[in-house]
Write a protein that holds these residues in place. Sequence first.
Motif, PDB file in Angstrom:
ATOM      1  N   LYS A  82      48.455  52.500  49.641  1.00 22.91           N
ATOM      2  CA  LYS A  82      47.697  53.751  49.499  1.00 22.91           C
ATOM      3  C   LYS A  82      47.051  54.157  50.816  1.00 22.91           C
ATOM      4  O   LYS A  82      47.201  55.274  51.294  1.00 22.91           O
ATOM      5  N   CYS A  83      46.296  53.248  51.424  1.00 24.82           N
ATOM      6  CA  CYS A  83      45.639  53.525  52.703  1.00 24.82           C
ATOM      7  C   CYS A  83      45.122  52.219  53.288  1.00 24.82           C
ATOM      8  O   CYS A  83      45.109  51.183  52.613  1.00 24.82           O
ATOM      9  N   ILE A 128      38.433  58.230  47.207  1.00 15.73           N
ATOM     10  CA  ILE A 128      39.636  57.904  46.436  1.00 15.73           C
ATOM     11  C   ILE A 128      39.277  57.870  44.956  1.00 15.73           C
ATOM     12  O   ILE A 128      38.394  57.127  44.532  1.00 15.73           O
ATOM     13  N   TYR A 142      46.459  48.890  47.940  1.00 11.97           N
ATOM     14  CA  TYR A 142      47.766  49.089  47.309  1.00 11.97           C
ATOM     15  C   TYR A 142      47.557  49.636  45.898  1.00 11.97           C
ATOM     16  O   TYR A 142      46.494  49.450  45.293  1.00 11.97           O
ATOM     17  N   GLU A 143      48.594  50.286  45.365  1.00 12.06           N
ATOM     18  CA  GLU A 143      48.490  50.847  44.023  1.00 12.06           C
ATOM     19  C   GLU A 143      49.769  50.639  43.237  1.00 12.06           C
ATOM     20  O   GLU A 143      50.873  50.666  43.784  1.00 12.06           O
ATOM     21  N   PHE A 181      44.733  49.326  41.124  1.00  8.65           N
ATOM     22  CA  PHE A 181      44.583  49.306  42.576  1.00  8.65           C
ATOM     23  C   PHE A 181      44.380  47.850  42.992  1.00  8.65           C
ATOM     24  O   PHE A 181      43.686  47.083  42.308  1.00  8.65           O
TER      25      PHE A 181
END
Length: 733
Positions: A200-201, A244, A134-135, A140
């Motif tokens: 984010k991913c 990233i 998450y960001e 992060f």
Amino acid sequence: MDEFTSTDCEGERSQQSLTTFPDTSNQTTQTLLDDKEVHRSSSEHDIVPQLKTDAAPSIAASPNPLAPLPHTSALPPKQEPVLLDAGSEDDEPATATGFERSTSPASALHRNRGAEYQKVGEEGVCKMHRFSLYETVNWFYLVGADVLDQKFRILKIDRTADSGDLVVVEDEIVYTRKEMNQLLNAVDDGNKASGGLKLKCTTWGVLGFIRFTGAYYMLVITKRSQVAMIGGHYVYQIDGTELISLTTSSSRSKAERVPEEARFVSTLSNLDLSRSFYFSYTYDITRSLQLNMIRERNTFGQGLLRKNLDYHDGMFVWNQHLLSPASKALQNVYDWCLPIIHGFVDQTNISIHTRTISITVIARRSRLFAGARFLKRGANDLGFVANDVETEQIVSEGVTTSFHAPGPQLYANPTFTSYVQHRGSIPLHWTQDNSGVTPKPDIELNLVDPFFSAAALHFDNLFERYGAPIYVLNLVKSRERIPRESILLHEYTNAITYLNQSLPEGKKILYKAWDMSRASKSRDQDVIGTLEAHARDIVGQTGFFRNGDNVYWESSIQNGVARTNCIDCLDRTNAAQFIIGKCALGHQLQALGIIPNETVEFETDVVNVLSHMYHAHGDMIAIQYGGSHLVNTMATYRKINQWSSQSRDMVESFKRYYNNSFLDRQRQEAYNLFLGNYTFAQGQPMLWDLATDYYLHHADPRAWSQRRRKNYIKWFDPSHLEQRSMPQQAGPK
């Protein structure tokens, strides 16, 4: 955001039962300072998770796999006769699923302050298997989940840190799903004004951190596929990765305008991490089965529950350079980051006399002095050789999933056996200049050392890794119109003769030189028969590993290793390693009580399966080092299907020549960047401006005067020659 190339795998193979043991390393607890501070205490106990799925059924090509087949082809048809099942409803997807957040009242966090929580190192806390990143604008948040999706941990990474600094805050508290939801919602509420908390991913693991000219990047695994299971531990292949940038959006846009930074990222992308890179969450695949069992037995003998894994300076840990900054920033680095190997992993189940046998082949490529074919030859001045690959052949009962024997016999299951071989370039200072158009450049001995220092360091390292004796099978050419390989033959023979003068009796290097290329072209020489004779001698000298407790089941240890080489350590070497593996397979099957003697014949199902595996193993090693598949296969040396074999060999020869001439330099730059052989420094030339990478792989000449001079007579460590033995069985105290 930079993304590496990825290719989809054919599918995950079916899983068998797995028991995950908790990590019990006692570490000091650190509180995560979040945008919404959370106060917690810890005393809650966890449960050791157990994941059970259906075992994979075996397929037998004939009722008796050891009976000769009617056809005479060297290899079975394209379809492998025996494979693990292609998947089931319980198989996990290739792409990780993210943490499912749910909204909750803001006051819920405050109502839960008096609860009790676990911390890392307490009983039952297990490792994480999937992650969600998450960001917010400035941070992060990496959320890790265990295999059962019941326990969660969180890591906080600063996006506004100064260039060159990696600021990571590790929270050692273990959260439940509800608690993690409350924590993330609190972070989201605290950042509403700047956009809140966004996903984010999702990833399967972190490979580490790397920087070039500016801020750090984090490399994560986005896709994976299961390729093997060893002792109940899954082994996965990486199918996709993502790089990233650990900066804010504005800083990232500025960095992208820096041409040097963009070129470094582009250079790194030339290394395809979606091919032949492997990892495991719970099994150390960087070491052989024998070393793992000895280490675990020693740990229990010392009264410890579980030993912390240490991958420091492991020669087969390919992301060692990326793990280095993580080791400095994290207290429990291997809870978050995964060591990976580069090479080959394959596993097949086959039924022999109604018993299911699992055959696993693992190849581990060394990261030291690694590179492309003509750019990395011989040895460096530290004794590390080019194309250094350790190949392990594990044969076990297919229906057995645990390393433990029934009862209190920990790590003593007698149904596991393994045999280890080694290949590597001739340990002398020699090179080949491929700047011209000839496919076979001249071989040059760059340094004539009367003490053979590089070879001495190399063989001392082999003694340390495998014990004695070292059986050298040298397959280079002995007679040529224009001396090329024969130059190295004479120098290598002189080196072994010199080194053996100092070794005690019974520990000397066993050296056999045989011109395999000339023998394969002769009508009156039996190439396979000669190799089998060498294989019987080798396995008889080194033995093989069999697990056991030495009470009910006798164990055995492999002492020494077969070191096979030709000029490239590819085609001839792979054929010889297959024959040695075939001989070891007979001994392993006999030790398991499958067959009455140690002989397995060609044209049987089990040998054909092993031949397929070693052919795929050789192809992968050849692609990594030479740029093409094997040029000469077992069909070539067995003189079967010669017309189709010759046409294929010509095509692969052209592919190898093209890759060596035009693509190897780009691949070498990617190796040097990923492995940390080159690191950017102000005032130093850029990687692509270097005329040669010689000084990236050799010791700094300025340090020679400070280095202790090696004894030219006692060039080895006597402790490396001692006989290896299996520790006595002992349970935790």
